[in-house]
Scaffold this active site. Structure first.
Site, short mmCIF file in Angstrom:
data_model
loop_
_atom_site.label_atom_id
_atom_site.label_comp_id
_atom_site.label_asym_id
_atom_site.label_seq_id
_atom_site.Cartn_x
_atom_site.Cartn_y
_atom_site.Cartn_z
CD GLU A 163 3.06 -0.55 -37.83
OE1 GLU A 163 3.96 -0.11 -38.57
OE2 GLU A 163 3.29 -1.06 -36.71
CD GLU A 200 5.49 -6.64 -33.74
OE1 GLU A 200 6.09 -5.58 -34.03
OE2 GLU A 200 5.61 -7.69 -34.41
CB SER A 243 10.67 2.01 -34.49
OG SER A 243 10.37 2.69 -33.29
CE LYS A 266 4.45 -1.33 -29.54
NZ LYS A 266 4.67 -2.38 -30.57
#
Length: 304
Positions: free
Chosen positions: A221, A155, A85, A153
């Protein structure tokens, strides 16, 4: 993760749970608590696992620089995510996709230097692990060795199973991320994931796949609250919600959204706890007016 700069339409946030959530009691030995605990050593993934066993909820915030990270560390935030982000809210990109491993490594190292207690998790940016397990290991190794992070992390659910498995086998803790995966924005867009029976089953399979691969936690999310609650009950690893309702084991927000630094409308799932954008702007204008009007610097700011 989605930040307020990401165009999530109003009303596209997480659905409300059908029944109110009851907050779990504090652990009997509060010294072990992730938030508010007495330990000053670095938090590890074993501590995170212990929180799940105790039924303890905990907070996570993003951080991208040493100074901000030090503030959060002093506030007791136990886990910080150096998220991709940063592309939206720190580096000026339109999405998270352009973020590079070089950028992630540099800013992750800054966050590590600015903290003493928090577990620092760094995102593997788009293009740094999709080729397969070997590429993922090479990228994650760099973040661990050069930046000093405690975990990474990435995805993806079933599609990232082999990458997670190799990283964990190699001694690198992995936080997984399912539901809305912003690095896949060009394929899925920004919308709630897991609505409908088939989509819900697919998301649950993804969550169980990353657990089976060895992930120590999983971010959910933009997932309907009822489904997120089911996933949380089904897993023995913690779930970290962002737009996924109140029943996840932990909650995470992009710090610029949480503190009111981001301009414009924020997604439904964001709660703003301050208005730092206005405060910082007011400070800059006051400084400028003092300079223009000759009120700064004064005698107490001057050397002779």
């Amino acid at each position: 993760m989605t930040s307020a700069l990401t165009p999530v339409p109003n009303g596209q946030g997480a659905a409300h749970s059908e029944a109110p959530s009851v907050a779990p009691a504090r652990p009997a030995d509060s010294s072990k608590a992730l938030y508010g605990g007495k330990s000053t050593r670095r938090i590890t993934v074993r501590d995170v696992a212990g929180a799940k066993e105790r039924g303890e909820k905990w907070p996570m915030l993003t951080a991208y620089d040493a100074m901000t990270a030090s503030v959060f560390d002093e506030a007791g935030i136990p886990v910080m995510l150096v998220g991709d982000s940063m592309g939206n809210c720190h580096l000026g990109y339109d999405t998270t996709v352009p973020v590079t491993l070089d950028e992630m490594t540099m800013l992750s190292a800054a966050v590590v230097r600015g903290t003493r207690r928090a577990l620092i998790v760094a995102d593997l940016p788009f293009g740094s692990y999709q080729e397969g397990p070997v590429q993922a290991l090479r990228s994650a190794t760099r973040l661990v060795k050069d930046a000093g992070v405690g975990a990474v992390k990435l995805e993806g659910g079933e599609r990232s199973h082999r990458q997670i498995e190799l990283l964990v086998e190699s001694g690198i803790p992995v936080m997984a991320h399912v539901g809305l995966t912003p690095q896949s924005v060009n394929a899925m867009g920004y919308r709630v994931q897991g609505r409908g029976e088939e989509a819900a089953h697919r998301l649950l399979r993804d969550a169980k796949a990353v657990q089976d691969a060895g992930a120590f936690a999983v971010v959910l999310e933009l997932v309907p609250a009822g489904l997120a609650a089911e996933v949380t009950r089904s897993l023995h690893i913690p779930t970290v919600g962002i737009g996924a309702g109140p029943d996840c084991d932990a909650q995470v927000l992009v710090w610029t959204d949480m503190a009111g630094m981001t301009e414009g409308r924020v997604p439904r799932f964001v709660k703003q706890y301050a208005d730092l954008r206005r405060a910082l702007g007011d400070s800059a204008r006051a400084f400028a007016e003092d300079v223009v009007g000759g009120a700064f610097p004064q005698e107490e700011h001057t050397f002779h």
